[in-house]
Structure formats: C-alpha cells, structure tokens
Design an enzyme around this catalytic site. Structure first.
Site, short mmCIF file in Angstrom:
data_model
loop_
_atom_site.label_atom_id
_atom_site.label_comp_id
_atom_site.label_asym_id
_atom_site.label_seq_id
_atom_site.Cartn_x
_atom_site.Cartn_y
_atom_site.Cartn_z
N ASP A 292 62.93 -2.23 99.07
CA ASP A 292 62.45 -0.90 98.73
C ASP A 292 63.44 -0.15 97.83
O ASP A 292 64.65 -0.14 98.08
CB ASP A 292 62.23 -0.11 100.03
CG ASP A 292 61.76 1.30 99.78
OD1 ASP A 292 60.63 1.46 99.31
OD2 ASP A 292 62.53 2.25 100.07
N GLU B 20 61.33 -3.28 94.28
CA GLU B 20 60.66 -2.07 93.82
C GLU B 20 61.70 -1.26 93.06
O GLU B 20 62.77 -0.97 93.59
CB GLU B 20 60.12 -1.24 94.98
CG GLU B 20 59.36 -0.02 94.49
CD GLU B 20 59.47 1.19 95.40
OE1 GLU B 20 58.80 2.20 95.12
OE2 GLU B 20 60.24 1.14 96.38
#
Length: 609
Positions: free
Chosen positions: A266, A302
């Site tokens: 993330d 990401e």
C-alpha cells in the site's frame, strides 16, 4: 508438510516446552514479561545490546497468553504477535506454526501472466465475514474466471470492523476474521482450486489507536519527516536497519508461514527513504532471493506518483523486482467516460478521456510526466511505455475508488444513473481483454447493489474526530456544501455502515445482475483461452484515438502474434469499414458479425505471423 518463518524478534516455542521472547525496546529501561497463569509474577527480561530485551519461560504452550510491561507501568502486546485474540490492545497468545499440517503436494503458484485478481474484504465478502466463510464462495470465483484473490489487509486493527489500513500488529491476523489456522485453511482451499492468494499490507504507517511503539521504541519513527499519520516510519535514519528488518521479516512471514503467493504494498509513495537501496527494492530482493527461488511469488505496488523507477526489466523483458503496479489512470478514465463526473482528480481525465484511456491501456500510465490540472500544473508520472503490459494492474473499481466516495456507490450504479450502461459494458470489454492483468472488486461481476462504504470501530474522541473529518472533507465538493447533506454521509463508526457494505450473493440470479455476471464470465473465458497462452511475452502497444470516439490499440504478443482492439466509445457509430480493416481473425464482437462498428461497441482480433 510444516512451514514456519523464524524471526529475530517475537515469541518462539522451543522443542523442550519452553518459550523465548525477544522485544526491541531501545527507549525502555526495563521490560517485564507478564504471563497468564504465572501467579501474577512478572518475568524479568535481560537487556541486551542495541536495545533488545530477551526472556524465557521454562513452561509454555500454544495457549499461553503474554504481554510486556514497560518500565514498570505500561502493559503492551507483542508487536510481533502471531495471534491477539482479545483485540489489538489485549494480551498476545503463543502459537505453534508447526502444528498446522499443509498438504503434502507442494503448491508452486501460478505465473503472473495468468493473473485475474479479485480484491475482497474478508468481513464484507460473506454474511459471516470470516476466513472460513470465504472458503464457501471460492468455487463461484473459479467459475467466473478468477485466478487470484487479493485480501484487503488482515493485520490486527483496533475494534471489530475496519478496512484494515489502520493495522497495528502486522503479524497477527485480526481475530474478528478467525484464527491464524483459519487463514491458513483459506489459503489451502484456494490453492486446491488453482487460485493464488495475495495479501494487501501497509508499511507506510500504523493506525492511530493501539500502537505503543512510540512508548518503548522511539527510533521506529523519524520525527524529522512528518506525514498525515504523524512521524514517518524510519527507513533511512539511525536504527533503520532494525525497522527494515521488522517489515522484511513480515513479508517473508506471510509468504513462508502462510504460503501467500504475493503481496500488494500500500501507498509506497508515502514511504520516505533516501537510502542507497530503497526499502522496496531491498524487500523485493529478499523475496526474489528467498521464497521466489522455488515458487511464483508476486509483489504489486500502489504508487500515486505514477513512478516507474521501482521497475527493473531484465534482458528477457521480465520484471526483476516488483511484478506490477496498480494503474489508477485506467480507472479514472473509465470513470469519467462511464459517469460523466469530473470532480476532484477526475478533472485530469475530463478533457481527453478517450486518449488517456487508450494511452493507459497501451503504454501503462496515462500521465507520464504530463502536467496535472488537479495538482495545479505539477508534472505527474514518468515514462512507462518501455514496460510490458504485465507491469500494470488495471481495474474498473477498487476498494479505494468505491469506498472513498461519500456514499460508497459502485460504478455500475453511477453509470446506470447517468444512462451509460452501454458505455460501461464496452469499457469493461476493453479492460478485461487488454493484456494487463485485470482486477475486480468483490461483487463487481454482478453489479452488486450493495455499496462499499468507509467503516471503522474507534471510540471516544478519536471516533468523533474521524466522523467529523470525513464529513468536512466532502464539504469541499459543491454537492456537499449544505451541512444537512453532509450529515447524511454514513457515520464510519456505526455498525450499520459496515453491515450495509456486505455483499448480497442472492441477487446474482436476478436481473440485471445475472446479465452482468454472464458478461464478465464470457469475457474472462475469452481472455483465458485466446490471450493468456501468448501473454507472457507481450510488449507495450501502440494506439490511436479519434475525435469521433474510435479507439484502436495493437499489442505485440509472444511468438510473433499481435492483439488488436477496436472500440467505438461514443454515442455515434464508427466508420462503416473499420471492422473489416482490423487485421487477424475475430475473438470477440459485442455486436453481430455482419454489423458495422456501432456506438459503444468493441471488436478484438488476434493476428498470427
């Protein structure tokens, strides 16, 4: 078969019935081990060099609960706890990883070019919201054409419900979903069906509640680098080697001990690291040189910056470190075309949505160093056209893009409201039949009527701050300028917000949901049969987008083949002879074979050498 990942910290059961405990607490003078059933007597831990504290229990088992007392006062769980049954602030419990029996037939994973990913939230995927209940739905995913499930973060977070991005115990599956062994059984069940299992992990911050590292391990954070969550995690200052080891061991723990097939990392753009070797690269090297030697293991990033620098390509065209990155540009362009919205960051895609959609499908990023209107003209992104399509994960929706809306509406509902169902179907065919691995968000395949809203389980002042903060954030948009309208935004801390986000599997058999499910299934079947066999050696494509709404893209595939996509993405029909000029033989038509390129229609051909 037995699998365990040995770590330099945490608690470990020994073969003689004892247990060893190690805690990095450089900011504490004394650490005592508090053990249930030990007559309330603490066990002193020895202070060792470099801030380590170590202790031993002569008798322990997999039911033993323990905690650490810092400087005679604060009692905290083990930050490397494998199981915290009484929530994130409660006592930790010893586990015995060697007690779990894995199937004798080893699973070596699946190559990345076969990936069709299904992102799911364990708590909302089924009514029961557990690892065990998720097993009952795996067969439907196989029938759909999915080859990998991606679990939103499961690291222990405060409370009984949450997205998982506020986790504080990175090694402990949240007890609201089940036990560590329940998670392992989910992985086994998925592998038995040929499904990869990926896990979303968060290494850029800790949650705001039940994180006690500041009390006894201050060097875990770098106060010189502020972030929206407080001081940044220390990846590059003094003592960063221990911090980096903590997270790299977490990666190897999930892959070795739970047999995950890969991780989604993330918000890597929020990781501040000026080291000679960036933490992400060190992490990727540890995976490639460890479990990645014997199995297919995939790392997906990401990165909001559209930064291609983390991707190194070998002489054979394959990725050397991370496997791929989420490509939000595809989603954003799809959203603008399918809904007509241009608020917020969608403004960057409102002027040339078709060209940007085509560029993102063909070359990776739509923004490759181009000025962003949303960012006041700042240049966004870096060149990506040299990377293969497999380096990008494309999606029509994700937990972020649905859940970060005020009411959690899905794109199918927004397109229907705008009268653009046909547009959404055409865009779907383009995304699922493009070479980049597609990702679905749970329920998308049947246009689920249930929203996916932002929910959490905080209490007191923190809960009120989160609720007020979310509503004030949407106050920046014109349609939420009225305080009464903002007050209708669901309260993240209300249990009803969580329950409203659970999927209703029964609606799959009724219209219009059954029609959407049939379309997704058809397209993924074509992908598996016609595209995947030649996809391993696919290369970046070339595209053209006309003012009349015609998009044409061509990608080189393996063994001299080419993949051609022709789409009319407007309310007007395309050129009458456009389909006839498409090279190769047909693999998909959204319209009758004898018809021309109608409005919102898609044709795909494969060309042989």
């Amino acid at each position: 078969m037995k699998h365990v990942h040995q770590m330099p910290f945490g608690a470990r059961l020994e073969s003689d019935g004892s247990a060893v405990f190690r805690l990095w607490a450089p900011s504490a003078s004394t650490i005592e081990l508090i053990v249930d059933g030990n007559d309330g007597s603490p066990v002193a831990m020895d202070r060792q060099p470099d801030g380590w504290h170590q202790g031993r229990l002569q008798r322990a088992d997999a039911q033993t609960r323990y905690a650490y007392r810092v400087d005679g006062d604060l009692v905290v769980p083990d930050p490397a706890s494998r199981h915290n049954p009484d929530d994130a602030a409660g006592a930790s419990r010893l586990t015995d990883p060697l007690a779990f029996e894995w199937p004798d037939q080893p699973w070596t994973g699946r190559p990345w070019h076969e990936a069709v990913i299904y992102e799911l939230h364990v708590g909302c995927f089924t009514e029961a919201g557990t690892f065990s209940a998720a097993i009952e739905r795996l067969d439907e995913l196989v029938a759909l054409g999915v080859t990998a499930i991606e679990l939103m973060p499961v690291a222990d977070f405060p409370g009984q419900r949450g997205w998982g991005y506020d986790g504080v115990l990175h090694f402990a599956p949240d007890s609201s979903y089940g036990t560590p062994d329940d998670l392992k059984r989910l992985v086994v069940a998925a592998h038995e069906r040929g499904l990869m299992v990926l896990l979303d992990v968060v290494y850029n911050h800790f949650g705001p509640d039940a994180n006690y590292l500041h009390a006894y391990a201050k060097p875990f954070f770098n106060p010189d680098v502020p972030t929206p969550w407080g001081a940044a995690i220390n990846f590059d200052a003094e003592h960063s080697e221990t911090v980096r080891s903590f997270f790299i061991n977490n990666v190897l723990y999930w892959i070795d001990e739970f047999r995950f097939d890969g991780l989604r990392l993330d918000a890597v753009h929020a990781m501040h690291d000026r080291s000679a070797t960036h933490f992400i690269d060190e992490l990727a090297q540890a995976v490639r040189n460890g479990p990645g030697r014997d199995r297919h293991v995939h790392l997906i990033l990401e990165n909001d910056l559209n930064d291609a620098s983390r991707f190194a390509v070998g002489d054979d065209g394959r990725m050397l470190l991370a496997s791929a990155q989420w490509n939000d540009d595809v989603h954003h362009a799809v959203h603008v075309i399918a809904t007509g919205e241009s608020d917020g960051y969608y403004i960057d895609y409102a002027r040339e949505p078709l060209r940007l959609f085509g560029r993102a499908l063909a070359e990776g990023f739509a923004y490759q160093g181009d000025p962003s209107e949303f960012r006041d003209g700042e240049l966004r992104g870096s060149r990506s056209s040299h990377l293969p399509p497999l380096a990008f994960v494309n999606s029509m929706q994700t937990h972020d893009q649905v859940g970060n809306r005020a009411f959690g509406e899905r794109i199918a509902a927004l397109a229907a409201e705008a009268g653009r169902d046909d547009a959404l179907r055409a865009l779907l065919a383009c995304v699922l039949l493009a070479p980049s691995p597609p990702m679905l968000f749970m329920g998308e395949e049947w246009a689920a009527s249930t929203p996916f809203q932002y929910f959490c389980d905080f209490h007191g002042e923190l809960a009120q701050a989160v609720t007020n903060g979310r509503r004030s954030e949407f106050g920046k948009f014109a349609r939420f300028s009225d305080p009464e309208v903002r007050d209708r935004i669901p309260d993240p801390n209300a249990e009803s917000t969580f329950r409203n986000s659970k999927l209703n599997w029964d609606e799959r058999s009724s219209e219009p949901h059954a029609g959407w499910l049939a379309l997704y299934t058809q397209l993924l079947k074509i992908r598996a049969e016609q595209l995947v066999p030649w996809l391993k050696d696919a290369r970046s494509g070339s595209f053209s987008a006309s003012e009349a709404g015609t998009l044409q893209i061509s990608w080189p595939l393996g063994e001299g083949r080419r993949w051609h996509l022709l789409a009319q993405l407007s309310d007007a029909a395309g050129a009458a002879d456009a389909v006839g000029k498409l090279p190769g033989s047909s693999v998909y038509r959204s319209f009758p074979a004898s018809a021309g390129l109608a409005a919102w229609s898609v044709a795909v051909n494969i060309e042989f050498p």
